[in-house]
Design an enzyme around this catalytic site. Structure first.
Site, short mmCIF file in Angstrom:
data_model
loop_
_atom_site.label_atom_id
_atom_site.label_comp_id
_atom_site.label_asym_id
_atom_site.label_seq_id
_atom_site.Cartn_x
_atom_site.Cartn_y
_atom_site.Cartn_z
N HIS A 149 1.19 -0.82 -0.23
CA HIS A 149 -0.17 -0.15 -0.35
C HIS A 149 0.67 1.64 -0.26
O HIS A 149 2.83 1.04 0.21
CB HIS A 149 -0.71 0.31 1.06
CG HIS A 149 -1.78 -0.96 1.01
ND1 HIS A 149 -2.54 -2.15 0.98
CD2 HIS A 149 -3.48 -0.22 0.58
CE1 HIS A 149 -3.17 -2.73 1.39
NE2 HIS A 149 -4.07 -1.68 0.51
N LYS A 193 -0.53 4.97 4.73
CA LYS A 193 -1.85 3.86 4.75
C LYS A 193 -1.33 3.62 6.32
O LYS A 193 0.29 3.07 6.57
CB LYS A 193 -1.68 2.37 4.21
CG LYS A 193 -3.02 1.58 5.32
CD LYS A 193 -3.07 0.61 3.97
CE LYS A 193 -4.02 -0.75 4.45
NZ LYS A 193 -5.08 -0.02 5.27
#
Length: 233
Positions: free
Chosen positions: A130, A134
């Site tokens: 990600h 995040k």
């Protein structure tokens, strides 16, 4: 449909675009610092931060506003929300990932786990990648994938960054700039490897799924999942 956006970061702004394209009205944009009256909304979509999610969701349920949440990192209080929703006869959907493709991927993951459950020569691992913004690791999507495998094999638990037991599924969480989300489930043996993989190209898929879930939840009561929304059961 009048929508409250609880969390107005990158995902909130993407949801706003999709919602407006589909003819809805955004009546609340909560950044976590502003006050609002949730009763102005027909439905709420929560993509806030872990520290705010429980209060956001419970406020909606207490005010009879159905709520869809995609915030991860707060699930130690998930059962409290379920109890509250049942007590207040509210409407609630939580998903670790609202992407339509990912929810199909979840079902594929479960079916593959069933097929592989007796083949003990294969080691199972999950990798998720990600963007660097995040906040939680592993991703909620990776945890959902692990739970789908645990339900259908003899694996007992998942663990982050390593494997201390043959009964556990190792999850590797990588953070790379500008990656919306990539998840890979791997079955590896001495003779071959089986991978299933989902790659998100942008956030539009997550946003679209969240809006579709909100449309579906309007005027319903109960606790649901994206399996219900997409009729995957």
């Amino acid at each position: 449909m009048k929508i409250a956006l609880l969390g107005y970061g990158r995902m909130g702004k993407e949801i706003e675009k999709i919602a407006l394209q589909r003819g809805h009205e955004i009546v609340i944009k909560s950044t976590g610092e502003n006050t609002y009256d949730i009763n102005e909304a027909d439905v709420a979509i929560d993509f806030s931060v872990p520290a705010s999610a429980y209060n956001n969701i419970s406020n909606c349920i207490n005010n009879n506003v159905p709520v869809v949440s995609g915030t991860t990192g707060w699930l130690d209080r998930y059962n409290e929300i379920i109890d509250l929703c049942n007590e207040k006869n509210g409407g609630f959907i939580y998903a670790s990932n609202f992407s339509l493709g990912v929810n199909v991927f979840f079902e594929l993951n479960k079916q593959l786990a069933k097929m592989m459950s007796t083949l003990e020569q294969y080691n199972i691992a999950i990798e998720e990648i990600h963007h660097t913004q995040k906040l939680d690791a592993p991703s909620g999507t990776a945890i959902t994938l692990a739970e789908g495998i645990i339900e259908n094999t003899n694996k007992k638990a998942w663990e982050l960054d390593g494997k201390t037991s043959e009964d556990n599924i190792p999850i590797t969480a990588l953070r790379t700039p500008d990656v919306p989300g990539t998840h890979t489930v791997t079955y590896n043996s001495e003779v071959d490897t089986i991978d299933i993989k989902h790659t998100a190209h942008n956030r539009q898929g997550f946003a679209l799924g969240a809006v579709i879930a909100a449309e579906w939840l309007l005027n319903k009561t109960g606790v649901y999942t994206m399996r219900d929304v997409l009729n995957l059961g």
